[in-house]
Design a protein around this motif. Structure first.
Motif, PDB file in Angstrom:
ATOM      1  N   GLY A 185      -4.425   2.231  16.503  1.00 23.04           N
ATOM      2  CA  GLY A 185      -4.853   2.169  15.107  1.00 23.04           C
ATOM      3  C   GLY A 185      -4.201   3.253  14.296  1.00 23.04           C
ATOM      4  N   ARG A 186      -4.832   3.589  13.166  1.00 26.27           N
ATOM      5  CA  ARG A 186      -4.291   4.594  12.264  1.00 26.27           C
ATOM      6  C   ARG A 186      -5.433   5.382  11.645  1.00 26.27           C
ATOM      7  NH1 ARG A 186      -0.611   3.629   6.835  1.00 26.27           N
ATOM      8  NH2 ARG A 186       0.378   5.692   6.782  1.00 26.27           N
ATOM      9  N   VAL A 187      -5.204   6.673  11.468  1.00 27.00           N
ATOM     10  CA  VAL A 187      -6.202   7.548  10.861  1.00 27.00           C
ATOM     11  C   VAL A 187      -5.812   7.812   9.412  1.00 27.00           C
ATOM     12  CG1 VAL A 187      -7.376   9.763  10.991  1.00 27.00           C
ATOM     13  CG2 VAL A 187      -6.605   8.649  13.090  1.00 27.00           C
ATOM     14  N   LEU A 188      -6.768   7.574   8.488  1.00 24.23           N
ATOM     15  CA  LEU A 188      -6.541   7.815   7.062  1.00 24.23           C
ATOM     16  C   LEU A 188      -7.578   8.809   6.550  1.00 24.23           C
ATOM     17  CD1 LEU A 188      -6.039   4.101   5.948  1.00 24.23           C
ATOM     18  CD2 LEU A 188      -4.269   5.771   6.546  1.00 24.23           C
ATOM     19  N   ASP A 189      -7.282   9.434   5.417  1.00 24.34           N
ATOM     20  CA  ASP A 189      -8.256  10.362   4.838  1.00 24.34           C
ATOM     21  C   ASP A 189      -9.282   9.589   4.019  1.00 24.34           C
ATOM     22  OD1 ASP A 189      -7.119   9.702   2.396  1.00 24.34           O
ATOM     23  OD2 ASP A 189      -6.041  11.606   2.173  1.00 24.34           O
ATOM     24  N   SER A 190     -10.187  10.301   3.344  1.00 20.02           N
ATOM     25  CA  SER A 190     -11.282   9.643   2.614  1.00 20.02           C
ATOM     26  C   SER A 190     -10.798   8.804   1.442  1.00 20.02           C
ATOM     27  CB  SER A 190     -12.273  10.702   2.108  1.00 20.02           C
ATOM     28  OG  SER A 190     -11.615  11.647   1.274  1.00 20.02           O
ATOM     29  N   ASN A 191      -9.541   9.006   1.025  1.00 19.53           N
ATOM     30  CA  ASN A 191      -8.969   8.213  -0.071  1.00 19.53           C
ATOM     31  C   ASN A 191      -8.102   7.070   0.431  1.00 19.53           C
ATOM     32  OD1 ASN A 191     -10.083   9.898  -2.140  1.00 19.53           O
ATOM     33  ND2 ASN A 191      -8.450  11.414  -1.716  1.00 19.53           N
ATOM     34  N   GLY A 192      -8.104   6.870   1.756  1.00 22.29           N
ATOM     35  CA  GLY A 192      -7.292   5.798   2.315  1.00 22.29           C
ATOM     36  C   GLY A 192      -5.828   6.143   2.429  1.00 22.29           C
ATOM     37  N   GLU A 193      -5.504   7.422   2.304  1.00 23.85           N
ATOM     38  CA  GLU A 193      -4.122   7.870   2.384  1.00 23.85           C
ATOM     39  C   GLU A 193      -3.851   8.510   3.742  1.00 23.85           C
ATOM     40  OE1 GLU A 193      -2.009   7.209   0.060  1.00 23.85           O
ATOM     41  OE2 GLU A 193      -3.463   6.457  -1.402  1.00 23.85           O
ATOM     42  N   ARG A 194      -2.557   8.706   4.031  1.00 23.17           N
ATOM     43  CA  ARG A 194      -2.180   9.352   5.284  1.00 23.17           C
ATOM     44  C   ARG A 194      -2.738  10.761   5.335  1.00 23.17           C
ATOM     45  NH1 ARG A 194       1.558  12.725   7.505  1.00 23.17           N
ATOM     46  NH2 ARG A 194       2.438  13.255   5.459  1.00 23.17           N
ATOM     47  N   MET A 195      -3.206  11.152   6.513  1.00 20.31           N
ATOM     48  CA  MET A 195      -3.744  12.488   6.684  1.00 20.31           C
ATOM     49  C   MET A 195      -2.650  13.528   6.466  1.00 20.31           C
ATOM     50  SD  MET A 195      -7.004  12.628   7.422  1.00 20.31           S
ATOM     51  CE  MET A 195      -7.134  14.207   8.234  1.00 20.31           C
ATOM     52  N   PRO A 196      -2.897  14.574   5.659  1.00 18.51           N
ATOM     53  CA  PRO A 196      -1.868  15.597   5.431  1.00 18.51           C
ATOM     54  C   PRO A 196      -1.668  16.516   6.635  1.00 18.51           C
ATOM     55  CG  PRO A 196      -3.909  16.219   4.343  1.00 18.51           C
ATOM     56  CD  PRO A 196      -4.119  14.821   4.868  1.00 18.51           C
TER      57      PRO A 196
END
Length: 247
Positions: A185-196
């Motif tokens: 899968g993929r991990v996103l931040d709370s805004n649905g963006e790529r984790m910084p």
């Protein structure tokens, strides 16, 4: 010397220290706080390894006295490895059965150790410090996993070999399954963006005690947030991600 480990529980060891032994064979630890304790004695002159059985206590406010630790040669584990779906006459790659400290926190002398598997599936591992170990086999086909593990005829859970009470030796039977699960899968931040963050850890755990205190989780996400966990033992788990810089 005598080695002592302590923590909240047997699975939550977070510190350790050692002390020397007097000419009369006596030792002492002072200033202990309530918690779980694990103690064992060790002797190693570069040629001979002697260890004692590991003793464990849940210490409240009482003193523990007259602890007796008897040094004996390290434990020997012999056993057999069976691969499901692999013909006996098939040319198999040379494999090794490895033992890794189950808690992730090694005692002195308790690092990863292993033994090669011969053509008949037999292996031997010597000079093992008594304790609990996670059994691993390398190399294995993709998604293969330790399906069953028996120590002296008793079934072990979660691929953990309990050698803490073994006197001199133990016998193991390891069976490898080939149909392990795979999760991606993929991990996103709370805004649905790529984790910084460049260090996102993925944890796959049956329960709280299955979450390692050390290391980088079950696996790590790549810079674009993608991850894959292979060779998952069939069962029920919790899956979560953690930004290592925001613990």
């Amino acid at each position: 010397y005598v080695m002592m480990q302590t923590g909240e529980s047997a699975q939550r060891i977070n510190s350790g220290r050692s002390t020397g032994i007097g000419a009369d064979g006596k030792f002492r630890f002072d200033g202990l706080q309530p918690g779980f304790y694990r103690v064992s004695a060790h002797y190693n002159d570069g040629k001979t390894l002697l260890v004692s059985r590991t003793l464990e206590w849940q210490l409240e406010n009482s003193e523990i006295a007259n602890v007796e630790l008897v040094l004996t040669p390290g434990v020997e584990l012999t056993g057999t490895l069976k691969m499901e779906g692999e013909a006996a006459e098939a040319a198999a790659p040379k494999r090794t059965v490895k033992l890794e400290p189950a808690s992730g926190y090694s005692m002195v002398g308790q690092g990863t150790t292993g033994g090669e598997v011969d053509r008949d599936g037999a292996f031997r591992i010597g000079n093992i410090v008594p304790g609990k170990y996670r059994v691993k086999v390398e190399p294995l086909p993709e998604n293969a996993y330790v399906k069953t593990l028996e120590i002296d005829g008793a079934a072990m859970t979660n691929g953990i070999a309990d050698l803490s009470k073994a006197a001199r030796g133990a016998s193991a039977k390891v069976t490898i399954g080939r149909n392990g699960a795979q999760i991606s899968g993929r991990v996103l931040d709370s805004n649905g963006e790529r984790m910084p963050s460049n260090l996102v850890m993925i944890f796959l755990a049956r329960d709280a005690e299955d979450i390692p205190l050390l290391g980088n989780g079950t696996t790590q996400a790549s810079p674009d947030g993608k991850y894959t966990v292979k060779a998952v033992v069939p069962g029920k788990y919790r899956l979560f991600a953690l930004n290592a810089f925001e613990i």
